[in-house]
Design a protein around this motif. Structure first.
Motif, PDB file in Angstrom:
ATOM      1  N   LEU A 144       0.697  -1.330  -0.105  1.00  0.00           N
ATOM      2  CA  LEU A 144       0.017   0.248  -0.163  1.00  0.00           C
ATOM      3  C   LEU A 144       0.781   1.315   0.020  1.00  0.00           C
ATOM      4  O   LEU A 144       1.838   1.351   0.893  1.00  0.00           O
ATOM      5  N   VAL A 145       0.285   2.095  -0.768  1.00  0.00           N
ATOM      6  CA  VAL A 145       1.055   3.492  -0.899  1.00  0.00           C
ATOM      7  C   VAL A 145      -0.083   4.368  -0.513  1.00  0.00           C
ATOM      8  O   VAL A 145       0.579   5.408   0.100  1.00  0.00           O
ATOM      9  N   SER A 146      -1.192   4.461  -0.692  1.00  0.00           N
ATOM     10  CA  SER A 146      -2.406   5.143  -0.375  1.00  0.00           C
ATOM     11  C   SER A 146      -3.408   4.466   0.381  1.00  0.00           C
ATOM     12  O   SER A 146      -3.959   3.692  -0.067  1.00  0.00           O
ATOM     13  N   LEU A 147      -3.809   4.920   1.677  1.00  0.00           N
ATOM     14  CA  LEU A 147      -4.894   4.471   2.482  1.00  0.00           C
ATOM     15  C   LEU A 147      -5.800   5.447   2.888  1.00  0.00           C
ATOM     16  O   LEU A 147      -5.329   6.490   3.552  1.00  0.00           O
ATOM     17  N   ASP A 148      -7.032   5.389   2.818  1.00  0.00           N
ATOM     18  CA  ASP A 148      -7.969   6.506   2.969  1.00  0.00           C
ATOM     19  C   ASP A 148      -9.202   5.990   3.639  1.00  0.00           C
ATOM     20  O   ASP A 148      -9.898   5.064   2.685  1.00  0.00           O
ATOM     21  N   LEU A 149      -9.216   5.818   4.725  1.00  0.00           N
ATOM     22  CA  LEU A 149     -10.566   5.125   5.514  1.00  0.00           C
ATOM     23  C   LEU A 149     -11.380   6.406   6.266  1.00  0.00           C
ATOM     24  O   LEU A 149     -12.395   6.001   6.993  1.00  0.00           O
ATOM     25  N   SER A 150     -11.215   7.699   5.739  1.00  0.00           N
ATOM     26  CA  SER A 150     -11.775   8.773   6.458  1.00  0.00           C
ATOM     27  C   SER A 150     -13.278   9.077   6.261  1.00  0.00           C
ATOM     28  O   SER A 150     -13.864   8.505   5.402  1.00  0.00           O
TER      29      SER A 150
END
Length: 848
Positions: free
Chosen positions: A160-166
Motif C-alpha cells: 500500500l502506498v495510499s490508504l484512505d478510511l476517512s
C-alpha cells in the motif's frame, strides 16, 4: 492444382481483414470470464440510491452489461495481457447495501487499486478479507458508511502506498494494537494516510512517531486523539500535507514543527487546549517557506502579535485563524503577501482597527471577518480593490457604512453573508448585478419593504436566507422561478398571502414559518422530489388537510406544520414513508383520527410532537421502532389507553409528555432494565391514573439524579439550526418553550388519582427543577428528604390529603421560586414563617 497469386491490393485488403478480425476476436474475449461474472454478481448485490443533495453524476455500474467486455466498463481497469481486473474505481456510484464477507469482490485477486469512496455501505464492517488483496497499492473507503473496528488484516497489504478510511460517520474505530500492526510493522511503503474521523481515542499520540518517515501526507483530523503533540514530529521531513485538527491535543505546539520544511499545508484547528507561543510561531514562520495553506483556527494565539502574521511565507495562499484569541490591531499590511487568496480572521472579538481600503491583494477571493470588531468602511475605494472577491463573510461585524449599493460592483461574488448586522431600509436593487451569486444571506437584520424584484436576476442562486427581518407584502413569484434555488428561508417576517400560489421544482429546504400566510398547503410542494426540510409552522391561518401525497417526499428529514389551523386526519403513511425523517411536528392544529399505527424499523425519528390536536385511539406499540427518539409529545389530545410501558425500551428518550388525555389505570413501574434512564421531562399530568405513585421509576430516572452542565439547546442532529420546542406548566404558568435547555429536569404527575404516601426514594432525583404532585389523593407526611432536592425551583403538593408538620428542611431549597402546599391538612410553620425562611427568594407562595 495451384493457387493464382494475389495482387498487391488484394494482399493488403486481406491483411487488413485479418487484423480487423483478430482485433474483434481479441476485444470480445479481452476480459477474463470469471472476472466479468464476479463484477456482475457484485453489482447485483447492491441497489442504486441517490439522495436529494447527491453530487454524483451517475452510477458507474450502469455500463456493466452481460455479454460485453468488462474491461470497457466504467471504473474498470484490466491487465492488457491477462485480462485480469487490476483497478476498480466505483467512487460516487450511488451504491447502497451491505458489503458481505462472501462478496464476489474478494475474488478479484489481482486488484492493485480499489476505490469504493462516496457510496453507502449501510454500516457494513470492513471485512478481514480486504487483507487478501496483496497487490493493492491504493485503497480508498472514504465517505462510504463503514462501521466497526478496522481489521488488523489490512496490515497484510504491504504494498500500500495510499490508504484512505476517512469520514465514515464517526463509526469506524482503531485500537492501539491494530494501529501498531496496521501502520507500523508492515505498511512501510505508505506515502498517503487519511484516517480522519476514525475513532483513535485509545491511541497514544507518541505512537504516531512509529509511522514511516517517508510519509508525504498525514491526515488525522477528528480522530479523538488526546494529550500532547509528539515532540519529534520533525522526523517526517517529507511531509507536504499534515492535518491534525479537531482532536484534543493540549499544551504548546512543539518547536520542531519548524523542521517540516516541505510542508505545503498545515492544519491544527479545533484543538481547544492547544496553544502557539510567539517563539514557536516565529520559528514556523521562518522555516516553512513552502507553506501555501495554514489553518490554526481555535488554537490559542493570544500572545502572538497580529502584526507578526505579515512575516508568513510569501507562498501563502490560504490563512485561517478563526477564534484564535488574537488581540490588538488588525494587520492591514498582511495583504503584502502576494499570493494571499483566502483570509479567515472570524471570531476574534478582540481584534480591532480598520480594514484597509487600498493596497489589497489583487488575488483575494475569500474574506471572513465575521464576529470581529474590525471596522469595515463600505465605500467605493474598498469595493474597487476587491474586484476578485468570490466569498465575503461579514456576519455580525462592525460595518460602518450601511449603504450596500456599491456591492453591486463585486460581480465575481459567489457568496455574500451580511447576516446579524443592523442594516435598515430596503435591499438595494444593485444586488441584481451579482449574477454569479449562489449564496445570499441577509438574515437577522432590519430590512423592510417588499423583497425586491431585482433578485429575480440571480439565476444561479442556490441559497437565499432573509429570515428575521421586517419584509412585508406577498412572497414574490419570481423566487419560485429561480431555476437553481434549493434553500429558501423567509421565516420571522411579516409576509402575507395565499400559500397555495407557491410553485417550484427543485427546493431542498423551505422555511416560511412565523409569517401571516393563509390558505391550504399547495399540492405543488408534494411534488418537490428532493425536499428535505419543510417548515410552515406558526402561520395560524394555514387551513385544509394534510394530503397523503406528502409521503411521496422520500428524502424528507424535517417536517414542521405546527401551530396552524390544519384539520382532517393525520396521514397514516407518516410513520413509515421515509427512513430519513428525523423531525415530525404537527402539534397545535385541529387534526383528528388516530396516531399513525405503523412506524418502520430502522427509521431516523428523533422528535415526534402531536400535542394539541384531537387525536383518539391508542398509542401504537410500533413506536418502539423509533430507537433514536429523544422527544415524544402526545399531550392535549383524546387518547384513551393505559400507560404505554413499551416506551421504556426507547434508549434515547429524554422527554415524554402524555398530559391531558384519557389515560387510565395504574403505573406500576419498570418492566425492563434501565427504564427511562435518560428522561429529563416526564409529564403524565391530567389523566386518570390511579393507585400509588410509580416508585419503581423513581429508582431508574438516572438523568434526573445528575446535573447536566452543558448549557445547550436540544435540537435535530442533522439540522443544528432547528431546536426542539415544548409547551408545559412551568412554575404554575402555562409556558411555551421555543428552546429546550439540556439542563431542564421536570417531573409532573399532577391531576390524577394517585394515592398513598410520597415515597422517600424521590430524594434521589437531585437534579429536579420542578416537581408537581398536586391534585391527587396523596396521604401521610411531607417527607423531610424533599429538602435534599436542592435544585428545585418549583414544588407543588397542593390539593392532596397530606397531614403533619411542614418539614423545616424545605428552607434549604435556596433556588425555590414557587411553593404551593395549599388545600391539605398540614400544620406547623405559619405562612409568615415560611416567608422568612433563610436564603430563600420565592417569587410566589400559595396560602397553606
Amino acid at each position: 492444382m495451384g493457387f493464382s497469386p494475389l495482387s498487391l491490393s488484394q494482399s493488403i485488403s486481406f491483411i487488413l481483414f485479418l487484423f480487423h478480425f483478430h482485433s474483434t476476436i481479441s476485444s470480445s474475449h479481452f476480459c477474463a470470464l470469471d472476472q466479468s461474472l464476479s463484477l456482475l454478481q457484485f453489482k447485483e448485490s447492491f441497489s442504486i440510491r441517490s439522495s436529494a443533495s447527491d453530487h454524483c453524476q451517475h452510477p458507474k455500474t450502469e455500463s456493466w452489461k452481460e455479454g460485453t467486455d468488462c474491461c470497457s466498463w466504467d471504473g474498470v481497469t484490466c491487465d492488457m495481457k491477462t485480462g485480469h481486473v487490476t483497478g476498480l474505481d466505483l467512487a460516487c456510484s450511488m451504491l447502497y447495501g451491505t458489503l458481505h464477507p462472501n462478496s464476489t469482490l474478494f475474488s478479484l485477486h489481482h486488484l492493485q487499486q480499489l476505490d469504493l469512496s462516496d457510496n453507502d455501505f449501510n454500516s457494513s464492517h470492513i471485512s478481514s478479507r480486504f487483507g487478501q488483496f496483496s497487490n493493492l497499492t491504493l485503497l480508498n473507503l472514504n465517505y462510504s458508511v463503514f462501521a466497526g473496528q478496522v481489521p488488523s488484516e489490512i496490515s497484510h497489504l504491504s504494498k500500500l502506498v495510499s490508504l484512505d478510511l476517512s469520514d465514515n460517520n464517526l463509526q469506524l474505530s482503531l485500537e492501539p494494537i491494530s494501529f501498531d500492526k496496521l501502520l507500523v510493522r508492515n505498511l512501510t511503503k505508505l506515502r498517503e494516510l487519511d484516517l480522519s474521523s476514525v475513532n483513535m481515542s485509545l491511541v497514544v499520540p507518541d505512537s504516531l512517531m512509529n509511522l514511516s518517515s517517508s510519509l508525504s501526507s498525514l491526515k488525522l483530523n477528528y480522530c479523538r486523539l488526546k494529550g500532547k503533540l509528539p515532540s519529534s514530529m520533525g522526523k517526517f521531513k517529507h511531509l507536504q500535507y499534515l492535518d491534525l485538527g479537531g482532536n484534543d491535543f493540549t499544551g504548546s505546539i512543539p518547536y520542531d514543527f519548524e523542521q517540516l520544511t516541505e510542508l505545503v499545508s498545515l492544519g491544527l484547528s479545533s484543538n481547544n487546549d492547544l496553544s502557539l507561543e510567539p517563539i514557536s510561531f516565529h520559528k514556523i514562520v521562518q522555516n516553512l517557506t513552502k507553506l501555501r495553506e495554514l489553518d490554526l483556527g481555535y488554537v490559542n494565539m493570544s500572545l502572538v502579535a497580529p502584526n507578526s502574521l505579515t512575516n508568513l511565507s510569501s507562498s501563502l495562499s490560504s490563512l485561517s485563524l478563526w477564534g484564535c484569541g488574537l488581540q490588538g490591531k488588525f494587520p492591514g499590511n498582511i495583504f503584502l503577501l502576494p499570493k494571499l487568496e483566502s483570509l479567515d480572521m472570524s471570531y476574534n472579538n478582540r481584534l480591532t482597527g480598520s480594514f484597509p481600503s487600498s493596497n489589497l491583494s489583487n488575488v483575494l477571493s475569500s474574506l471572513d471577518l465575521s464576529n470581529t470588531r474590525i471596522s469595515v468602511y463600505l465605500e467605493k475605494d474598498l469595493i474597487s480593490n476587491l474586484k476578485s472577491l468570490e466569498y465575503m463573510y461579514l456576519r455580525n461585524s462592525n460595518i460602518i457604512r450601511s449603504d450596500l449599493a456599491p456591492l453591486g460592483n463585486l460581480t465575481q461574488l459567489i457568496l455574500l453573508d451580511f447576516s446579524s448586522n443592523n442594516f435598515i431600509g430596503e435591499i438595494p436593487s444593485s444586488l441584481g448585478n451579482l449574477v454569479q451569486l449562489r449564496y445570499l444571506k441577509l438574515d437577522s437584520n432590519k430590512f423592510m419593504g417588499q423583497i425586491p424584484d431585482s433578485l429575480g436576476s440571480l439565476l444561479n442562486l442556490r441559497t437565499l436566507s432573509l429570515y428575521g427581518n421586517l419584509f412585508n407584502g406577498t412572497i414574490p413569484s419570481f423566487l419560485f422561478a429561480l431555476p437553481s434555488l434549493q434553500y429558501l428561508d423567509l421565516h420571522n417576517n411579516n409576509l402575507i398571502g395565499n400559500i397555495s400560489e407557491l410553485q417550484h421544482d427543485s427546493l431542498v429546504y423551505l422555511d416560511l414559518s412565523n409569517n401571516h400566510l393563509h390558505g391550504p398547503i399547495p399540492s405543488s410542494i408534494f411534488k418537490q422530489e428532493n425536499l428535505e426540510v419543510l417548515i410552515l409552522a406558526s402561520n395560524s391561518k394555514l387551513t385544509g388537510e394534510i394530503s397523503s401525497s406528502i409521503c411521496k417526499l422520500r428524502f424528507l428529514r424535517l417536517l414542521d406544520l405546527s401551530n396552524n389551523s390544519l384539520s382532517g386526519s393525520t396521514p397514516l403513511c407518516l410513520g413509515n414513508f421515509s427512513n430519513m425523517l428525523s423531525v415530525l411536528h404537527l402539534g397545535m392544529n385541529n387534526l383528528q383520527g388516530t396516531i399513525p399505527s405503523i412506524f418502520s424499523k430502522n427509521n431516523s425519528l428523533e422528535y415526534l410532537n402531536l400535542n394539541g390536536n384531537e387525536l383518539e385511539g391508542k398509542i401504537p406499540p410500533s413506536i418502539i421502532s423509533c430507537t433514536l427518539l429523544e422527544v415524544l409529545d402526545l399531550g392535549n389530545n383524546k387518547i384513551e389507553d393505559t400507560f404505554p410501558y413499551f416506551l421504556e425500551t426507547l434508549p434515547k428518550l429524554q422527554i415524554l409528555v402524555l398530559k391531558s388525555n384519557k389515560l387510565q389505570g395504574f403505573v406500576k413501574g419498570p418492566t425492563t432494565y434501565n427504564s427511562f434512564s435518560k428522561l429529563q421531562i416526564f409529564d403524565i399530568s391530567d389523566n386518570n391514573f390511579s393507585e400509588s405513585l410509580p416508585t419503581g421509576y423513581f429508582n431508574s430516572l438516572e438523568a434526573m439524579m445528575t446535573l447536566d452542565q452543558n448549557m445547550i439547546y436540544m435540537g435535530a442532529i442533522n439540522y443544528s439550526s432547528y431546536v426542539y420546542s415544548i409547551e408545559m406548566i412551568w412554575k404554575g404558568v402555562k409556558t411555551k418553550f421555543m428552546k429546550i435547555q439540556s439542563t431542564i429536569r421536570v417531573l409532573d404527575l399532577s391531576n390524577n388519582n394517585f394515592t398513598g404516601e410520597i415515597p422517600k426514594v424521590i430524594e434521589k432525583l437531585k437534579a429536579l427543577q420542578q416537581l408537581n404532585l398536586s391534585h391527587n389523593s396523596l396521604t401521610g407526611h411531607i417527607q423531610s428528604s424533599l429538602g435534599n432536592l436542592t435544585n428545585l425551583e418549583s414544588l407543588d403538593l397542593s390539593s392532596n390529603l397530606l397531614t403533619g408538620r411542614i418539614p423545616m428542611q424545605l428552607e434549604g431549597l435556596t433556588f425555590l421560586a414557587i411553593l404551593n402546599l395549599s388545600h391539605n391538612q398540614l400544620e406547623g410553620l405559619t405562612f409568615l414563617a415560611i416567608l422568612n425562611l433563610s436564603h430563600t427568594k420565592w417569587r410566589a407562595i400559595q396560602h397553606l
